[in-house]
Scaffold this motif. Structure first.
Motif, PDB file in Angstrom:
ATOM      1  N   ARG A 143       0.858  -1.182   0.000  1.00 20.36           N
ATOM      2  CA  ARG A 143       0.000   0.000   0.000  1.00 20.36           C
ATOM      3  C   ARG A 143       0.892   1.229   0.000  1.00 20.36           C
ATOM      4  O   ARG A 143       2.100   1.130   0.277  1.00 20.36           O
ATOM      5  CB  ARG A 143      -0.931   0.023   1.218  1.00 20.36           C
ATOM      6  CG  ARG A 143      -0.242   0.227   2.557  1.00 20.36           C
ATOM      7  CD  ARG A 143      -1.250   0.224   3.696  1.00 20.36           C
ATOM      8  NE  ARG A 143      -0.620   0.415   4.997  1.00 20.36           N
ATOM      9  CZ  ARG A 143      -0.381   1.599   5.563  1.00 20.36           C
ATOM     10  NH1 ARG A 143      -0.721   2.725   4.926  1.00 20.36           N
ATOM     11  NH2 ARG A 143       0.185   1.693   6.745  1.00 20.36           N
ATOM     12  N   TYR A 152      -3.208   4.922  -0.903  1.00 17.17           N
ATOM     13  CA  TYR A 152      -3.664   3.934  -1.868  1.00 17.17           C
ATOM     14  C   TYR A 152      -3.491   2.543  -1.270  1.00 17.17           C
ATOM     15  O   TYR A 152      -2.424   2.204  -0.750  1.00 17.17           O
ATOM     16  CB  TYR A 152      -2.867   4.020  -3.167  1.00 17.17           C
ATOM     17  CG  TYR A 152      -3.274   2.963  -4.183  1.00 17.17           C
ATOM     18  CD1 TYR A 152      -4.398   3.152  -4.978  1.00 17.17           C
ATOM     19  CD2 TYR A 152      -2.563   1.786  -4.305  1.00 17.17           C
ATOM     20  CE1 TYR A 152      -4.801   2.184  -5.887  1.00 17.17           C
ATOM     21  CE2 TYR A 152      -2.949   0.812  -5.217  1.00 17.17           C
ATOM     22  CZ  TYR A 152      -4.064   1.022  -5.998  1.00 17.17           C
ATOM     23  OH  TYR A 152      -4.466   0.066  -6.888  1.00 17.17           O
ATOM     24  N   SER A 153      -4.525   1.734  -1.335  1.00 19.21           N
ATOM     25  CA  SER A 153      -4.455   0.367  -0.841  1.00 19.21           C
ATOM     26  C   SER A 153      -5.466  -0.475  -1.611  1.00 19.21           C
ATOM     27  O   SER A 153      -6.650  -0.173  -1.633  1.00 19.21           O
ATOM     28  CB  SER A 153      -4.766   0.312   0.660  1.00 19.21           C
ATOM     29  OG  SER A 153      -4.691  -1.010   1.141  1.00 19.21           O
ATOM     30  N   ASN A 154      -4.971  -1.533  -2.277  1.00 15.75           N
ATOM     31  CA  ASN A 154      -5.849  -2.415  -3.044  1.00 15.75           C
ATOM     32  C   ASN A 154      -5.145  -3.757  -3.185  1.00 15.75           C
ATOM     33  O   ASN A 154      -4.279  -3.935  -4.044  1.00 15.75           O
ATOM     34  CB  ASN A 154      -6.157  -1.808  -4.411  1.00 15.75           C
ATOM     35  CG  ASN A 154      -7.231  -2.585  -5.159  1.00 15.75           C
ATOM     36  OD1 ASN A 154      -7.227  -3.806  -5.177  1.00 15.75           O
ATOM     37  ND2 ASN A 154      -8.138  -1.860  -5.802  1.00 15.75           N
ATOM     38  N   LEU A 175       1.389   3.658 -10.111  1.00 13.08           N
ATOM     39  CA  LEU A 175       0.835   4.502  -9.049  1.00 13.08           C
ATOM     40  C   LEU A 175       0.709   5.915  -9.595  1.00 13.08           C
ATOM     41  O   LEU A 175       1.688   6.494 -10.075  1.00 13.08           O
ATOM     42  CB  LEU A 175       1.765   4.459  -7.835  1.00 13.08           C
ATOM     43  CG  LEU A 175       1.334   5.177  -6.554  1.00 13.08           C
ATOM     44  CD1 LEU A 175       0.045   4.584  -6.014  1.00 13.08           C
ATOM     45  CD2 LEU A 175       2.445   5.054  -5.509  1.00 13.08           C
TER      46      LEU A 175
END
Length: 214
Positions: A143, A152-154, A175
């Motif tokens: 992340r 951002y975290s996925n 990113l």
């Protein structure tokens, strides 16, 4: 009558009809200097000399041996430099179905300044396995968080995964949306669906961040 250069840079350009004027000449020299590649002994020397830098200024730092461009209020290395971190030790795998950050000691974070493009490629490499059951999964992912609020975290988009066996893989993601000059931290993560440290394992983890020049 004085005019300016022919390249729309607003550099004073005296004409033959102008009277001699040493101050006007110095103004021309100063205008040329700030548009060229300036050289300083160090970043500290530059800071002392340029108390009010303007967008697009370029400077070579002798002590640091690097070129930097002033963008969005920050001096940024040019071209942007990659950052790499390597896994030191494995995760404890003491929780299931939850995405957990590696400790900085187990897998160091990758810290970098967002380039003028506001974009960077992030690649994660690892060997992952979870033999608890035939359907048990394990993930190695990352992340990103920023000092100016970017986050951002996925797991699915950034992670590598194995189910009931070992997988050696690499995944590269772009990113975007970063503010130039913002400090970004890329944090490695792990996730298992079931099992423990006796069944789950991540080896040879690597994070590679490649800030985009354009």
């Amino acid at each position: 009558m004085s005019t300016t250069d022919s390249y729309a840079q607003n550099i004073p350009a005296p004409t033959l009809s102008d009277e001699p004027n040493i101050e006007a000449f110095i103004a021309t020299i100063n205008a040329l200097t700030q548009r060229g590649i300036m050289r300083f002994a160090s970043a500290a020397a530059r800071a002392a000399a340029l108390t009010a830098p303007v967008e697009g200024m370029t400077a070579w730092l002798t002590a640091e041996r690097r070129l930097e461009i002033y963008t969005n209020g920050s001096w940024l290395v040019w071209p942007p430099q990659p950052v790499q971190t390597l896994q030191v030790s494995d995760a404890p795998y003491n929780v299931s179905t939850t995405t957990v950050d590696y400790t900085a000691g187990a897998w160091p974070r990758a810290v970098f300044l967002a380039p003028p493009s506001g974009r960077a490629f992030v690649t994660i490499n690892a060997s992952v396995s979870n033999t608890n059951t035939d359907t048990s999964t394990i993930w190695a992912a990352w992340r990103a968080s920023g000092s100016l609020g970017f986050a951002y975290s996925n797991l699915v988009r950034t992670g590598l995964s194995a189910q009931g066996k070992r997988v050696v893989a690499s995944k590269r993601s772009l990113l975007t949306g970063m503010t130039p000059g913002e400090t970004i931290t890329v944090i490695p993560q792990w996730n298992i669906s079931s099992g423990s440290s006796s069944t789950a394992e991540t080896l040879n983890g690597e994070l590679l961040v490649e800030p985009c020049a354009t």
